[in-house]
Write an enzyme that holds these catalytic residues in place. Structure first.
Site, PDB file in Angstrom:
ATOM      1  N   CYS A   1       0.816  -1.227   0.000  1.00  0.00           N
ATOM      2  CA  CYS A   1       0.000   0.000   0.000  1.00  0.00           C
ATOM      3  C   CYS A   1       0.845   1.271   0.000  1.00  0.00           C
ATOM      4  CB  CYS A   1      -0.939  -0.004   1.202  1.00  0.00           C
ATOM      5  SG  CYS A   1      -1.855  -1.531   1.372  1.00  0.00           S
TER       6      CYS A   1
ATOM      7  N   HIS B   1      -3.678   6.725   3.253  1.00  0.00           N
ATOM      8  CA  HIS B   1      -4.027   5.434   2.656  1.00  0.00           C
ATOM      9  C   HIS B   1      -5.367   5.004   3.251  1.00  0.00           C
ATOM     10  CE1 HIS B   1      -4.199   1.373   1.475  1.00  0.00           C
ATOM     11  NE2 HIS B   1      -3.785   0.867   2.625  1.00  0.00           N
TER      12      HIS B   1
ATOM     13  N   ASN C   1     -10.344  -0.667   0.815  1.00  0.00           N
ATOM     14  CA  ASN C   1      -8.888  -0.515   0.719  1.00  0.00           C
ATOM     15  C   ASN C   1      -8.414  -1.020  -0.650  1.00  0.00           C
ATOM     16  OD1 ASN C   1      -6.120  -0.813   0.886  1.00  0.00           O
ATOM     17  ND2 ASN C   1      -6.121  -1.777   2.906  1.00  0.00           N
TER      18      ASN C   1
HETATM   19  O1  UT7 Z   1      -3.423  -1.875   3.867  1.00  0.00           O
HETATM   20  C1  UT7 Z   1      -3.206  -2.543   5.062  1.00  0.00           C
HETATM   21  C2  UT7 Z   1      -4.313  -3.527   5.263  1.00  0.00           C
HETATM   22  N1  UT7 Z   1      -4.634  -3.951   6.578  1.00  0.00           N
HETATM   23  C3  UT7 Z   1      -5.175  -3.180   7.540  1.00  0.00           C
HETATM   24  O2  UT7 Z   1      -5.274  -1.992   7.459  1.00  0.00           O
HETATM   25  C4  UT7 Z   1      -5.696  -3.925   8.731  1.00  0.00           C
HETATM   26  C5  UT7 Z   1      -5.554  -3.202  10.041  1.00  0.00           C
HETATM   27  N2  UT7 Z   1      -6.429  -3.840  11.049  1.00  0.00           N
HETATM   28  C6  UT7 Z   1      -7.752  -3.560  11.089  1.00  0.00           C
HETATM   29  O3  UT7 Z   1      -8.254  -2.734  10.333  1.00  0.00           O
HETATM   30  C7  UT7 Z   1      -8.560  -4.251  12.146  1.00  0.00           C
HETATM   31  O4  UT7 Z   1      -7.724  -5.003  12.979  1.00  0.00           O
HETATM   32  C8  UT7 Z   1      -9.682  -5.176  11.547  1.00  0.00           C
HETATM   33  C9  UT7 Z   1     -10.753  -4.327  10.891  1.00  0.00           C
HETATM   34  C10 UT7 Z   1      -9.085  -6.119  10.523  1.00  0.00           C
HETATM   35  C11 UT7 Z   1     -10.347  -6.001  12.652  1.00  0.00           C
HETATM   36  O5  UT7 Z   1     -10.918  -5.134  13.617  1.00  0.00           O
HETATM   37  P1  UT7 Z   1     -10.692  -5.414  15.172  1.00  0.00           P
HETATM   38  O6  UT7 Z   1     -11.457  -4.398  15.915  1.00  0.00           O
HETATM   39  O7  UT7 Z   1      -9.201  -5.464  15.383  1.00  0.00           O
HETATM   40  O8  UT7 Z   1     -11.382  -6.815  15.361  1.00  0.00           O
HETATM   41  P2  UT7 Z   1     -10.742  -8.158  15.930  1.00  0.00           P
HETATM   42  O9  UT7 Z   1      -9.867  -8.797  14.915  1.00  0.00           O
HETATM   43  O10 UT7 Z   1     -10.182  -7.900  17.294  1.00  0.00           O
HETATM   44  O11 UT7 Z   1     -12.036  -9.058  16.082  1.00  0.00           O
HETATM   45  C12 UT7 Z   1     -13.070  -8.723  17.025  1.00  0.00           C
HETATM   46  C13 UT7 Z   1     -14.206  -9.703  16.845  1.00  0.00           C
HETATM   47  C14 UT7 Z   1     -13.760 -11.157  16.779  1.00  0.00           C
HETATM   48  O12 UT7 Z   1     -14.746 -11.934  17.424  1.00  0.00           O
HETATM   49  P3  UT7 Z   1     -14.533 -12.466  18.936  1.00  0.00           P
HETATM   50  O13 UT7 Z   1     -13.323 -13.327  18.883  1.00  0.00           O
HETATM   51  O14 UT7 Z   1     -14.344 -11.227  19.769  1.00  0.00           O
HETATM   52  O15 UT7 Z   1     -15.801 -13.196  19.211  1.00  0.00           O
HETATM   53  C15 UT7 Z   1     -13.767 -11.484  15.322  1.00  0.00           C
HETATM   54  O16 UT7 Z   1     -13.993 -12.858  15.060  1.00  0.00           O
HETATM   55  O17 UT7 Z   1     -14.854  -9.446  15.600  1.00  0.00           O
HETATM   56  C16 UT7 Z   1     -14.925 -10.667  14.850  1.00  0.00           C
HETATM   57  N3  UT7 Z   1     -14.868 -10.325  13.442  1.00  0.00           N
HETATM   58  C17 UT7 Z   1     -15.965 -10.058  12.704  1.00  0.00           C
HETATM   59  N4  UT7 Z   1     -17.256 -10.028  13.027  1.00  0.00           N
HETATM   60  C18 UT7 Z   1     -18.134  -9.703  12.062  1.00  0.00           C
HETATM   61  C19 UT7 Z   1     -13.769 -10.206  12.645  1.00  0.00           C
HETATM   62  N5  UT7 Z   1     -14.147  -9.865  11.403  1.00  0.00           N
HETATM   63  C20 UT7 Z   1     -15.489  -9.757  11.424  1.00  0.00           C
HETATM   64  C21 UT7 Z   1     -16.456  -9.441  10.455  1.00  0.00           C
HETATM   65  N6  UT7 Z   1     -17.756  -9.420  10.814  1.00  0.00           N
HETATM   66  N7  UT7 Z   1     -16.127  -9.145   9.187  1.00  0.00           N
END
Ligand code: UT7
Length: 346
Positions: free
Chosen positions: A124, A273, A303
């Site tokens: 990115c 970005h 993204n």
């Molecule tokens: O260009 C670079 C590309 N990458 C990035 O920019 C990624 C940077 N990271 C992020 O943007 C965030 O970490 C995410 C958006 C990917 C995830 O958000 P988060 O607030 O860090 O969520 P998490 O991974 O801590 O997950 C929280 C909960 C989990 O459930 P439990 O274990 O708490 O029950 C996940 O399983 O949310 C769940 N979850 C979802 N639920 C519904 C993860 N993805 C989803 C989803 N829909 N799509």
């Protein structure tokens, strides 16, 4: 000499996939995606479209814009293409991995026959890096005058559509800028106040495993007879990337502001970005920069990796939100892990 942006363009597939549509296929919801990322939809290329197709379309728009706005008088896009000396394509999703460079395929499509063509692959951060490399190549050789810098991605083809933690994030698209080296104004020294003023680039390779595509490279090539598994898609440690991103964006903006003696009011806007609105909000909060200062369009496109910043620049340019003389900062991060930012006098 100064290196100025004289044209911008973008190309985004027609097909728009909303959060609601994704929620019909995997266990997610519009509410979760919007509240955790700010994303509302993404545009997805059809099966026959590769990054070079979108990249060439965006590049053509940038050439046409320069002609329409009179920056390059009396040339057709095909004639202008022949005057381009450097063609750089930033892409994480090259048409063919590394061989040949996607830039060569774009060169052929656009008829940019006289240009050196090369890919930049720092995910990115590729557009930010590509802009600096293009400007440097123009500045080191007096005969080079114009460069086309393109970010082009078809991320949907390296996305695991069953993995809800990654597939909601990405979209396809391309953005482009046409650069021109312009002579010093009489009575001014160097490139004072015009075009690309400054770039910050950096990387922290210790974090490479937090965002990568495990299969297909020389570490783990495909083997004859092997059945296709999930390995040709992006795997990500979302939390680790999130934490890196907030720090990298905050530090890059702070460094640029401090070293270039800028106040926030000096900037028309910051173009980050477009990965996650929460990342941008967290950095803004740390730096006490109002949210309105950041231009965000990820609600529409999600993204698009190396395409996200040039797509945003084209939107700002075509809507008239960016005017000649405005100061704009780009800032980004990506797999690698890499980061950086440009300071541009429009
Ligand atoms: O260009 C670079 C590309 N990458 C990035 O920019 C990624 C940077 N990271 C992020 O943007 C965030 O970490 C995410 C958006 C990917 C995830 O958000 P988060 O607030 O860090 O969520 P998490 O991974 O801590 O997950 C929280 C909960 C989990 O459930 P439990 O274990 O708490 O029950 C996940 O399983 O949310 C769940 N979850 C979802 N639920 C519904 C993860 N993805 C989803 C989803 N829909 N799509």
């Amino acid at each position: 000499m100064a290196v100025e942006i004289i044209g911008t363009g973008r190309a985004v597939p027609d097909r728009k996939v909303t959060n609601q549509e994704l929620a019909g296929r995997i266990d997610t919801s519009d509410e979760w995606i919007r509240s955790h990322t700010g994303i509302g939809a993404r545009h997805i290329a059809d099966e026959n479209t590769a990054s070079s197709d979108l990249g060439a379309a965006a590049g053509l728009q940038a050439l046409s814009w320069a002609i329409e706005k009179g920056a390059v008088a009396e040339l057709t896009p095909a004639e202008l293409a022949l005057t381009v000396d450097v063609l750089i394509v930033g892409s994480t999703t090259q048409d063919y991995y590394g061989c040949p460079a996607t830039a060569c395929i774009v060169q052929n499509k656009l008829g940019v026959k006289n240009a050196a063509a090369m890919d930049i692959t720092v995910a990115c951060s590729s557009f930010i890096c590509g802009l600096e490399i293009a400007a440097a190549l123009l500045n080191t050789e007096p005969r080079r005058r114009r460069a086309l810098v393109i970010g082009a991605e078809v991320l949907s083809k390296i996305t695991n559509w069953e993995d809800r933690s990654t597939c909601i994030l990405f979209g396809d698209g391309a953005g482009a800028v046409l650069l021109e080296k312009t002579p010093d104004n009489p009575g001014t020294a160097g490139n004072v106040g015009r075009g690309l003023l400054r770039t910050i680039l950096g990387a922290d390779g210790s974090g490479w495993e937090n965002l990568f595509v495990p299969r297909g490279g020389t570490r783990a090539p495909w083997k004859k007879g092997e059945t296709v598994d999930d390995g040709a898609t992006v795997v990500m440690n979302g939390q680790a990337v999130y934490n890196f991103a907030v720090g990298a964006i905050t530090d890059t903006i702070a460094k640029m502001m401090e070293e270039e003696h800028l106040e926030i009011d000096d900037l028309k806007c910051i173009v980050p970005h477009q990965a996650n609105a929460r990342i941008v909000q967290a950095a803004g909060k740390r730096l006490k920069i109002p949210e309105e200062k950041f231009y965000l369009n990820l609600e529409e496109y999600a993204n698009t990796s190396s395409a996200s910043i040039p797509i945003a620049l084209d939107e700002l340019n075509r809507s008239g939100a960016l005017q000649k003389g405005d100061l704009v900062m780009t800032v980004g991060f990506g797999a690698g892990l890499t980061y950086g930012g440009n300071l541009i006098r429009w």
